[in-house]
Design a protein around this motif. Structure first.
Motif, mmCIF file in Angstrom:
data_model
loop_
_atom_site.group_PDB
_atom_site.id
_atom_site.type_symbol
_atom_site.label_atom_id
_atom_site.label_comp_id
_atom_site.label_asym_id
_atom_site.label_seq_id
_atom_site.Cartn_x
_atom_site.Cartn_y
_atom_site.Cartn_z
ATOM 1 N N LEU A 43 -3.370 -7.941 -6.725
ATOM 2 C CA LEU A 43 -2.050 -7.372 -6.944
ATOM 3 C C LEU A 43 -1.702 -7.306 -8.428
ATOM 4 O O LEU A 43 -1.404 -6.242 -8.960
ATOM 5 C CB LEU A 43 -1.002 -8.181 -6.175
ATOM 6 N N ILE B 184 4.979 0.805 0.930
ATOM 7 C CA ILE B 184 4.179 1.147 2.095
ATOM 8 C C ILE B 184 5.031 1.962 3.064
ATOM 9 O O ILE B 184 6.195 1.624 3.298
ATOM 10 C CB ILE B 184 3.646 -0.130 2.769
ATOM 11 N N GLY C 35 7.870 0.747 5.336
ATOM 12 C CA GLY C 35 8.080 -0.612 4.850
ATOM 13 C C GLY C 35 9.506 -1.085 5.041
ATOM 14 O O GLY C 35 9.739 -2.252 5.374
ATOM 15 N N ILE D 236 6.180 -5.884 1.443
ATOM 16 C CA ILE D 236 5.660 -4.618 1.964
ATOM 17 C C ILE D 236 6.601 -3.473 1.608
ATOM 18 O O ILE D 236 6.162 -2.384 1.213
ATOM 19 C CB ILE D 236 5.472 -4.726 3.492
ATOM 20 N N LEU E 205 4.602 -8.952 -6.645
ATOM 21 C CA LEU E 205 4.348 -9.105 -5.211
ATOM 22 C C LEU E 205 3.809 -10.480 -4.811
ATOM 23 O O LEU E 205 4.267 -11.043 -3.814
ATOM 24 C CB LEU E 205 3.399 -7.997 -4.725
ATOM 25 N N ALA F 68 3.610 -4.230 -8.569
ATOM 26 C CA ALA F 68 2.536 -5.083 -8.048
ATOM 27 C C ALA F 68 2.554 -6.473 -8.658
ATOM 28 O O ALA F 68 2.206 -7.452 -7.997
ATOM 29 C CB ALA F 68 1.182 -4.415 -8.292
ATOM 30 N N ALA G 253 6.366 -2.723 -2.134
ATOM 31 C CA ALA G 253 5.111 -2.043 -2.480
ATOM 32 C C ALA G 253 5.157 -0.558 -2.162
ATOM 33 O O ALA G 253 4.302 0.201 -2.619
ATOM 34 C CB ALA G 253 3.953 -2.699 -1.738
ATOM 35 N N VAL H 168 -1.022 -5.169 1.833
ATOM 36 C CA VAL H 168 -0.621 -4.640 0.524
ATOM 37 C C VAL H 168 -1.843 -4.286 -0.307
ATOM 38 O O VAL H 168 -1.874 -3.242 -0.984
ATOM 39 C CB VAL H 168 0.268 -5.662 -0.214
#
Length: 349
Positions: A239, A319, A322, A314, A250, A247, A317, A184
């Motif tokens: 984060l 990604i 994810g 994940i 997280l 964030a 975030a 992350v």
């Protein structure tokens, strides 16, 4: 140079090399954890394995720093990284002193709060929070930053220590969480925090070679405090410091398992009028053992839960792929639960 891979591999290799040496020294010096009715192990175990995790992580970070892996960090970022590194060193020393001399709970807690306050002073601080299911976005907590940060740093250090009740449990949880923080942090462009996470992941996962069931050595308070504080610190500087609504949540998602376990146990102790430091068998791993699972199955099930919440982080975030990772982790968790349920249905002998 792939500095993050270097940090991970160096930390793991140093731990793999140094742990047998630490074990020999521990056996000769008599620093062992003796069996008792609350503990699971049946023979004396060296409790100084945290020295290897600490050495591996610090040597990896030193090599990366000398090689220029941290680049030219701005002064604010440099002070935050130093705050996590030095704070982790001091937390390790507090835990090591407890392993060697058996400190009182309140003296440990006082020193932990003092070190966390120092880290807050150099920038390792939570300045913003977000309320779930709210449209308020980020909320600047101003003066509340100090107590919240102290509770987070001290609480996570002790949470990982509380989870260190079965072979490989704390090391595995910390290693999985550090890998998720690495991924992350890289995705949200926090390379310095990612380097810390890579080194920590290498140290924790390398230690599993000797700590997974049947364990040959324990990490002790030194290793648990070091892992817990460093994970909490990485979560803050890597984060929360990005100051985005996603964030900020997280670190709490990634570390949800030790947070929930410790909060539940402490609240139950207080409800019964007992000290939050009193030992009992109220942790998740104790309950799984009492239900009939073996040490190894209990640990693997908790690994699956930690991996699952990490996959959720994940996905949250943003990604790429994810959601696919989260789906795969969900299927893995379902399989682990199904296998555990099958084991519990077998007649006990």
């Amino acid at each position: 140079m792939p500095y993050h891979l270097v940090a991970f591999l160096v930390a793991a290799l140093v731990v793999l090399w140094s742990t047998p040496i630490v074990k020999k020294i521990g056996l000769k010096s008599g620093y062992v954890d003796m069996p008792n009715p609350r503990k699971v192990h049946k023979r004396p175990m060296v409790r100084l394995g945290g020295i290897s995790i600490f050495m591996g992580t610090q040597i990896a970070l030193l090599i990366v720093a000398i090689s220029g892996g941290f680049g030219d960090l701005p002064p604010a970022s440099a002070s935050e990284v130093w705050g996590v590194v030095i704070g982790g060193i001091l937390y390790f020393l507090i835990g090591l002193a407890d392993d060697l001399f058996t400190l009182t709970p309140w003296s440990r807690l006082l020193m932990q709060f003092a070190v966390a306050g120092m880290a807050w002073g150099v920038g390792v601080r939570i300045d913003f929070v977000t309320l779930p299911f709210s449209d308020l976005g980020l909320i600047n907590i101003e003066w509340f930053s100090l107590p919240l940060t102290l509770v987070w740093l001290v609480g996570m250090a002790n949470a990982v220590n509380f989870m260190d009740g079965l072979d490989g449990l704390a090391a595995g949880i910390s290693g999985i969480s550090a890998v998720v923080m690495l991924v992350v942090s890289l995705f949200i462009d926090q390379p310095a925090a990612a380097l810390l996470a890579a080194a920590l992941a290498g140290g924790a996962l390398g230690f599993l070679r000797y700590n997974f069931n049947p364990a040959q050595i324990f990490m002790g308070d030194g290793g648990a405090y070091f892992l817990g504080f460093t994970l909490a610190g990485i979560g803050v500087i890597g984060l929360v410091k990005t100051v985005t609504t996603v964030a900020v949540v997280l670190p709490f998602v990634i570390l949800a398992v030790p947070i929930f376990d410790t909060s539940t146990v402490v609240l139950n102790r207080l409800r019964r009028g007992k000290s939050p430091f009193s030992a009992d068998k109220g942790h998740l791993h104790h309950r799984l053992l009492d239900a009939g699972l073996s040490q190894r199955r209990s640990v693997l099930l908790i690994y699956a839960i930690v991996f699952w919440v990490g996959s959720l982080a994940i996905a949250i975030a943003g990604i790429p792929a994810g959601n696919a990772y989260a789906l795969g982790a969900t299927l893995l968790l379902c399989y682990a639960i199904w296998r555990a349920w099958q084991r519990l249905q077998e007649p006990r002998t």
